[in-house]
Motif scaffolding. Structure first.
Motif, PDB file in Angstrom:
ATOM      1  N   LYS A 196       0.824  -1.211   0.000  1.00  0.00           N
ATOM      2  CA  LYS A 196       0.000   0.000   0.000  1.00  0.00           C
ATOM      3  C   LYS A 196       0.860   1.265   0.000  1.00  0.00           C
ATOM      4  CE  LYS A 196      -4.183  -1.956   2.033  1.00  0.00           C
ATOM      5  NZ  LYS A 196      -5.148  -1.841   3.143  1.00  0.00           N
ATOM      6  N   VAL A 197       1.973   1.228   0.702  1.00  0.00           N
ATOM      7  CA  VAL A 197       2.879   2.376   0.681  1.00  0.00           C
ATOM      8  C   VAL A 197       3.456   2.550  -0.726  1.00  0.00           C
ATOM      9  CG1 VAL A 197       5.108   3.232   1.522  1.00  0.00           C
ATOM     10  CG2 VAL A 197       3.419   2.351   3.136  1.00  0.00           C
ATOM     11  N   LYS A 198       3.822   1.460  -1.370  1.00  0.00           N
ATOM     12  CA  LYS A 198       4.339   1.528  -2.741  1.00  0.00           C
ATOM     13  C   LYS A 198       3.268   2.074  -3.699  1.00  0.00           C
ATOM     14  CE  LYS A 198       6.639  -1.255  -6.258  1.00  0.00           C
ATOM     15  NZ  LYS A 198       7.111  -2.597  -6.628  1.00  0.00           N
ATOM     16  N   ILE A 199       2.028   1.660  -3.496  1.00  0.00           N
ATOM     17  CA  ILE A 199       0.925   2.170  -4.317  1.00  0.00           C
ATOM     18  C   ILE A 199       0.757   3.663  -4.089  1.00  0.00           C
ATOM     19  CG2 ILE A 199      -1.595   2.123  -4.593  1.00  0.00           C
ATOM     20  CD1 ILE A 199      -1.349  -0.963  -3.951  1.00  0.00           C
ATOM     21  N   ALA A 200       0.726   4.078  -2.824  1.00  0.00           N
ATOM     22  CA  ALA A 200       0.581   5.504  -2.514  1.00  0.00           C
ATOM     23  C   ALA A 200       1.722   6.307  -3.128  1.00  0.00           C
ATOM     24  CB  ALA A 200       0.512   5.718  -1.001  1.00  0.00           C
ATOM     25  N   GLN A 201       2.936   5.790  -3.055  1.00  0.00           N
ATOM     26  CA  GLN A 201       4.077   6.492  -3.650  1.00  0.00           C
ATOM     27  C   GLN A 201       3.890   6.631  -5.159  1.00  0.00           C
ATOM     28  OE1 GLN A 201       7.229   3.999  -2.144  1.00  0.00           O
ATOM     29  NE2 GLN A 201       7.623   5.382  -0.429  1.00  0.00           N
ATOM     30  N   SER A 202       3.345   5.602  -5.797  1.00  0.00           N
ATOM     31  CA  SER A 202       3.076   5.673  -7.241  1.00  0.00           C
ATOM     32  C   SER A 202       2.029   6.736  -7.549  1.00  0.00           C
ATOM     33  CB  SER A 202       2.584   4.316  -7.762  1.00  0.00           C
ATOM     34  OG  SER A 202       3.561   3.326  -7.605  1.00  0.00           O
ATOM     35  N   LEU A 203       1.060   6.905  -6.654  1.00  0.00           N
ATOM     36  CA  LEU A 203      -0.019   7.864  -6.891  1.00  0.00           C
ATOM     37  C   LEU A 203       0.434   9.313  -6.748  1.00  0.00           C
ATOM     38  CD1 LEU A 203      -3.011   5.975  -5.250  1.00  0.00           C
ATOM     39  CD2 LEU A 203      -2.393   6.121  -7.677  1.00  0.00           C
ATOM     40  N   TYR A 204       1.593   9.537  -6.149  1.00  0.00           N
ATOM     41  CA  TYR A 204       2.145  10.895  -6.122  1.00  0.00           C
ATOM     42  C   TYR A 204       2.450  11.385  -7.539  1.00  0.00           C
ATOM     43  CZ  TYR A 204       2.733  11.445  -1.073  1.00  0.00           C
ATOM     44  OH  TYR A 204       2.503  11.610   0.270  1.00  0.00           O
ATOM     45  N   GLN A 205       2.561  10.471  -8.489  1.00  0.00           N
ATOM     46  CA  GLN A 205       2.832  10.839  -9.884  1.00  0.00           C
ATOM     47  C   GLN A 205       1.575  11.321 -10.613  1.00  0.00           C
ATOM     48  OE1 GLN A 205       4.639   7.458 -11.800  1.00  0.00           O
ATOM     49  NE2 GLN A 205       6.042   7.131 -10.101  1.00  0.00           N
ATOM     50  N   VAL A 206       0.410  11.081 -10.036  1.00  0.00           N
ATOM     51  CA  VAL A 206      -0.848  11.455 -10.688  1.00  0.00           C
ATOM     52  C   VAL A 206      -1.187  12.887 -10.275  1.00  0.00           C
ATOM     53  CG1 VAL A 206      -3.281  10.897 -11.025  1.00  0.00           C
ATOM     54  CG2 VAL A 206      -1.609   9.054 -10.632  1.00  0.00           C
ATOM     55  N   ILE A 207      -1.135  13.775 -11.242  1.00  0.00           N
ATOM     56  CA  ILE A 207      -1.318  15.200 -10.997  1.00  0.00           C
ATOM     57  C   ILE A 207      -2.705  15.634 -11.461  1.00  0.00           C
ATOM     58  CG2 ILE A 207      -0.392  17.514 -11.492  1.00  0.00           C
ATOM     59  CD1 ILE A 207       1.571  15.690  -9.963  1.00  0.00           C
ATOM     60  N   ASP A 208      -3.403  16.374 -10.614  1.00  0.00           N
ATOM     61  CA  ASP A 208      -4.664  16.982 -11.019  1.00  0.00           C
ATOM     62  C   ASP A 208      -4.333  18.040 -12.064  1.00  0.00           C
ATOM     63  OD1 ASP A 208      -6.720  19.129 -11.048  1.00  0.00           O
ATOM     64  OD2 ASP A 208      -7.693  17.863  -9.538  1.00  0.00           O
ATOM     65  N   PRO A 209      -4.840  17.888 -13.304  1.00  0.00           N
ATOM     66  CA  PRO A 209      -4.455  18.801 -14.387  1.00  0.00           C
ATOM     67  C   PRO A 209      -4.938  20.240 -14.218  1.00  0.00           C
ATOM     68  CG  PRO A 209      -5.785  16.969 -15.241  1.00  0.00           C
ATOM     69  CD  PRO A 209      -5.701  16.816 -13.759  1.00  0.00           C
ATOM     70  N   TYR A 231      -8.915   8.064  -0.616  1.00  0.00           N
ATOM     71  CA  TYR A 231      -9.459   7.716   0.694  1.00  0.00           C
ATOM     72  C   TYR A 231      -8.990   6.355   1.186  1.00  0.00           C
ATOM     73  CZ  TYR A 231     -12.830  11.571   0.146  1.00  0.00           C
ATOM     74  OH  TYR A 231     -13.418  12.802  -0.011  1.00  0.00           O
ATOM     75  N   ASN A 232      -8.818   5.399   0.263  1.00  0.00           N
ATOM     76  CA  ASN A 232      -8.441   4.055   0.686  1.00  0.00           C
ATOM     77  C   ASN A 232      -7.794   3.301  -0.469  1.00  0.00           C
ATOM     78  OD1 ASN A 232      -8.157   1.835   2.349  1.00  0.00           O
ATOM     79  ND2 ASN A 232     -10.324   1.302   2.380  1.00  0.00           N
ATOM     80  N   ILE A 233      -6.973   2.324  -0.104  1.00  0.00           N
ATOM     81  CA  ILE A 233      -6.330   1.417  -1.060  1.00  0.00           C
ATOM     82  C   ILE A 233      -6.668   0.004  -0.606  1.00  0.00           C
ATOM     83  CG2 ILE A 233      -4.153   0.532  -1.948  1.00  0.00           C
ATOM     84  CD1 ILE A 233      -2.963   3.363  -1.329  1.00  0.00           C
ATOM     85  N   ILE A 234      -7.211  -0.779  -1.516  1.00  0.00           N
ATOM     86  CA  ILE A 234      -7.481  -2.191  -1.239  1.00  0.00           C
ATOM     87  C   ILE A 234      -6.573  -2.990  -2.160  1.00  0.00           C
ATOM     88  CG2 ILE A 234      -9.212  -4.020  -1.206  1.00  0.00           C
ATOM     89  CD1 ILE A 234     -11.318  -1.728  -0.880  1.00  0.00           C
ATOM     90  N   TYR A 235      -5.740  -3.830  -1.551  1.00  0.00           N
ATOM     91  CA  TYR A 235      -4.741  -4.585  -2.306  1.00  0.00           C
ATOM     92  C   TYR A 235      -4.926  -6.083  -2.082  1.00  0.00           C
ATOM     93  CZ  TYR A 235      -0.262  -6.504  -3.716  1.00  0.00           C
ATOM     94  OH  TYR A 235       0.718  -7.256  -4.328  1.00  0.00           O
ATOM     95  N   THR A 236      -4.923  -6.845  -3.169  1.00  0.00           N
ATOM     96  CA  THR A 236      -4.844  -8.303  -3.093  1.00  0.00           C
ATOM     97  C   THR A 236      -3.722  -8.735  -4.025  1.00  0.00           C
ATOM     98  OG1 THR A 236      -6.362  -8.798  -4.911  1.00  0.00           O
ATOM     99  CG2 THR A 236      -7.346  -8.458  -2.726  1.00  0.00           C
ATOM    100  N   ASP A 237      -3.504 -10.038  -4.097  1.00  0.00           N
ATOM    101  CA  ASP A 237      -2.412 -10.543  -4.930  1.00  0.00           C
ATOM    102  C   ASP A 237      -2.555 -10.184  -6.406  1.00  0.00           C
ATOM    103  OD1 ASP A 237      -1.067 -11.610  -2.781  1.00  0.00           O
ATOM    104  OD2 ASP A 237      -1.986 -13.591  -3.007  1.00  0.00           O
ATOM    105  N   ASN A 238      -3.775  -9.948  -6.876  1.00  0.00           N
ATOM    106  CA  ASN A 238      -3.939  -9.648  -8.298  1.00  0.00           C
ATOM    107  C   ASN A 238      -4.841  -8.456  -8.596  1.00  0.00           C
ATOM    108  OD1 ASN A 238      -6.290 -10.898  -7.574  1.00  0.00           O
ATOM    109  ND2 ASN A 238      -6.093 -12.614  -8.975  1.00  0.00           N
TER     110      ASN A 238
END
Length: 109
Positions: free
Chosen positions: A14-27, A40-47
């Protein structure tokens, strides 16, 4: 604003996902969606990865660009995972949801 608990079994992912989302910029605002407090939330499973988020307004004209940005950012770091963006409108987004960095980037004290 998203909170990832350290005792969460998927904490590292989830931390890795959040770090990736820092790249998404509101245009429109030119600030990333994490600092804007849109995620608000990240739900992660194996796939699968589900991002539960909002937009600054329900009729945001660039909502599709933002959700596409989420998919693009996560596909780089999590190939093979199905990514779903679930837009929600409660709680309603407001400037108080922004991080201190987001407020600084927008010049809000």
């Amino acid at each position: 604003m998203i909170q990832i608990e350290i005792n969460d079994p998927q904490y590292a992912q989830k931390v890795k996902i959040a770090q990736s989302l820092y790249q998404v910029i509101d245009p429109e605002l030119f600030v990333n969606i994490i600092d804007l407090g849109l995620v608000y939330n990240i739900i992660y499973t194996d796939n699968t990865i589900t991002i539960i988020m909002t937009l600054s307004t329900p009729h945001c004209p660039l909502g599709d660009a933002i959700t596409s940005g989420v998919n693009n950012a996560l596909s780089v770091h999590f190939p093979g995972h199905a990514v779903t963006v679930q837009l929600v409108w409660e709680p309603k987004w407001n400037f108080e949801m922004m991080t201190a960095e987001g407020k600084k980037l927008l010049g809000i004290a």
